[in-house]
Design an enzyme around this catalytic site. Sequence first.
Site, short mmCIF file in Angstrom:
data_model
loop_
_atom_site.label_atom_id
_atom_site.label_comp_id
_atom_site.label_asym_id
_atom_site.label_seq_id
_atom_site.Cartn_x
_atom_site.Cartn_y
_atom_site.Cartn_z
N CYS A 124 0.98 -1.22 -0.10
CA CYS A 124 0.15 0.05 -0.05
C CYS A 124 0.64 1.44 0.10
O CYS A 124 0.19 2.23 -0.31
CB CYS A 124 -0.78 0.08 0.96
SG CYS A 124 -2.16 -1.27 1.38
N HIS A 148 -3.01 7.46 2.96
CA HIS A 148 -3.43 5.94 2.57
C HIS A 148 -4.80 5.65 3.13
O HIS A 148 -4.95 5.85 4.48
CB HIS A 148 -2.56 4.82 2.80
CG HIS A 148 -3.02 3.67 2.52
ND1 HIS A 148 -3.50 3.35 1.24
CD2 HIS A 148 -2.93 2.32 3.35
CE1 HIS A 148 -3.80 2.10 1.42
NE2 HIS A 148 -3.50 1.69 2.57
N ASN A 192 -9.86 -0.08 0.58
CA ASN A 192 -8.61 0.23 0.64
C ASN A 192 -8.22 -0.27 -0.91
O ASN A 192 -8.06 -1.58 -1.06
CB ASN A 192 -7.89 -0.63 1.79
CG ASN A 192 -6.55 -0.59 1.64
OD1 ASN A 192 -5.75 -0.08 0.60
ND2 ASN A 192 -5.85 -1.04 2.74
C1 LIG Z 1 -9.48 -5.29 10.40
C2 LIG Z 1 -10.05 -4.20 11.46
C3 LIG Z 1 -11.06 -3.49 10.92
C4 LIG Z 1 -10.55 -5.24 12.42
O1 LIG Z 1 -11.09 -4.24 13.63
P1 LIG Z 1 -11.01 -4.49 14.92
O2 LIG Z 1 -11.69 -3.33 15.80
O3 LIG Z 1 -9.53 -4.38 15.16
O4 LIG Z 1 -11.57 -5.86 15.28
P2 LIG Z 1 -10.96 -7.10 15.99
O5 LIG Z 1 -9.85 -7.69 15.04
O6 LIG Z 1 -10.37 -7.00 17.19
O7 LIG Z 1 -12.20 -8.12 16.03
C5 LIG Z 1 -13.20 -7.79 16.98
C6 LIG Z 1 -14.23 -8.75 16.49
O8 LIG Z 1 -14.92 -8.60 15.53
C7 LIG Z 1 -15.00 -9.66 14.72
N1 LIG Z 1 -14.96 -9.34 13.43
C8 LIG Z 1 -13.90 -9.22 12.42
N2 LIG Z 1 -14.24 -9.03 11.11
C9 LIG Z 1 -15.40 -8.65 11.39
C10 LIG Z 1 -16.61 -8.42 10.35
N3 LIG Z 1 -16.20 -8.07 8.96
N4 LIG Z 1 -17.63 -8.48 10.55
C11 LIG Z 1 -18.13 -8.65 11.72
N5 LIG Z 1 -17.19 -9.19 12.70
C12 LIG Z 1 -15.95 -9.27 12.53
C13 LIG Z 1 -13.59 -10.54 15.11
O9 LIG Z 1 -13.89 -11.87 14.78
C14 LIG Z 1 -13.77 -10.39 16.59
O10 LIG Z 1 -14.76 -11.01 17.05
P3 LIG Z 1 -14.24 -11.67 18.64
O11 LIG Z 1 -14.13 -10.43 19.66
O12 LIG Z 1 -15.69 -12.41 18.83
O13 LIG Z 1 -13.20 -12.64 18.45
C15 LIG Z 1 -8.91 -3.51 12.21
O14 LIG Z 1 -8.15 -4.07 12.80
C16 LIG Z 1 -7.96 -2.75 11.19
O15 LIG Z 1 -8.72 -1.87 10.34
N6 LIG Z 1 -6.90 -2.82 11.03
C17 LIG Z 1 -5.91 -2.37 10.06
C18 LIG Z 1 -6.07 -3.31 8.77
C19 LIG Z 1 -5.46 -2.35 7.67
O16 LIG Z 1 -5.70 -1.29 7.64
N7 LIG Z 1 -4.80 -2.93 6.60
C20 LIG Z 1 -4.51 -2.56 5.56
C21 LIG Z 1 -3.38 -1.83 5.84
S1 LIG Z 1 -2.38 -1.43 4.26
#
Ligand SMILES: CC(C)(COP(=O)(O)OP(=O)(O)OC[C@H]1O[C@@H](n2cnc3c(N)ncnc32)[C@H](O)[C@@H]1OP(=O)(O)O)[C@@H](O)C(=O)NCCC(=O)NCCS
Length: 326
Positions: free
Chosen positions: A112, A251, A281
């Site tokens: 990215c 980004h 993204n």
């Molecule tokens: C991926 C992201 C949105 C997850 O959000 P988060 O608040 O960190 O959520 P978590 O990973 O802690 O998960 C929380 C819960 O939601 C659940 N969950 C994950 N994806 C889900 C979805 N699409 N829909 C519903 N629930 C979801 C998880 O399973 C977890 O459940 P649990 O508590 O029962 O285990 C976030 O971590 C993120 O944006 N990270 C950066 C990723 C990114 O930008 N990547 C590209 C970089 S270039």
Amino acid sequence: MKIGILGIGSYLPERILTNKEMESIVDTTDEWITSRTGIRERRIAADDEATSDLSYKAALKAIEDAGIDKDEIELVIVATTTPDYSMPSTAAIVQDKIGIRKAAAFDMEAACTGFVYALTTGYSFIKAGIYKKVLVIGADVFSRILDWEDRGTCILFGDGAGAAVLGEVETGGYLGGDLQADGAGAQELIVPSSGSRKPFREEVLTSRDQFVKMNGREIFKFAVRAFPETTAVSLEKAGLKIEDIDLFIPHQANIRIIESIAKRFKQPMEKFYVNLDKYGNTSAATIPIAIDEARNEGKIKKGDRLLLVGFGGGLTYGSCILEWSK
Ligand SMILES: CC(C)(COP(=O)(O)OP(=O)(O)OC[C@H]1O[C@@H](n2cnc3c(N)ncnc32)[C@H](O)[C@@H]1OP(=O)(O)O)[C@@H](O)C(=O)NCCC(=O)NCCS
């Protein structure tokens, strides 16, 4: 010599995939995706569209916007994680599609952060006196490497392309920048079976290792750490302060990352360009698409200072400050 963007263009595939439709693909809800990421919909390339097709369409617009002849381009760089093939390069395919008679061409993989890496590389070739005009493209068709059974990743990404023609400008241009990498975090965002480490074999299908694997929480923490770090270097190199930036082009990964940066910089959210609600993204394409849209919406004027910041797999991160010259 001042070096900057002569022309910019972008292309998004027609097909829109909404969060509501996502509900029928994986166990998720529109409400969860919107509140955790800010994304409402994303674009998905047609079956017959590959990265070079998206790149080509964005590039034609950038060349037209620059008002140059295509044959003035001496180098084509395509930043992508989803090349058409591992060989030949997507850049070579794009060079041929555009019909540029004589130009060097290569791909660049910085996930990215790809566009910031490519722009810095193009700038450096011009600065060194090797080429006069360089076409830099950020393009990805992430939908092809997403695991559509993994709700933690497939909701985040979309397909798109953005392109810029770099060359000598009368005023402004590139004022300073920074590129960094932290390979210790390589495993946090990876496509395990995509190269020589784990070649594609039948067992890969069971492990689903041909798709993106991501540790979302770690990437989130990395992004909010890397963003201010690289910004500080770029500001120092350009001899500027954060208040001197007119428009932040971050980004487009997650609205919560952008909001936390705005708070940390004590800058209003209005100064941060956001379109991730529409496209998700798009990896290497987010920044050039955002510049193009911001410009078309009248949010960028001649003399404005833009801060571009990328972060992603590698882990890579980087930034640069441009003074808009057009
Ligand atoms: C991926 C992201 C949105 C997850 O959000 P988060 O608040 O960190 O959520 P978590 O990973 O802690 O998960 C929380 C819960 O939601 C659940 N969950 C994950 N994806 C889900 C979805 N699409 N829909 C519903 N629930 C979801 C998880 O399973 C977890 O459940 P649990 O508590 O029962 O285990 C976030 O971590 C993120 O944006 N990270 C950066 C990723 C990114 O930008 N990547 C590209 C970089 S270039």
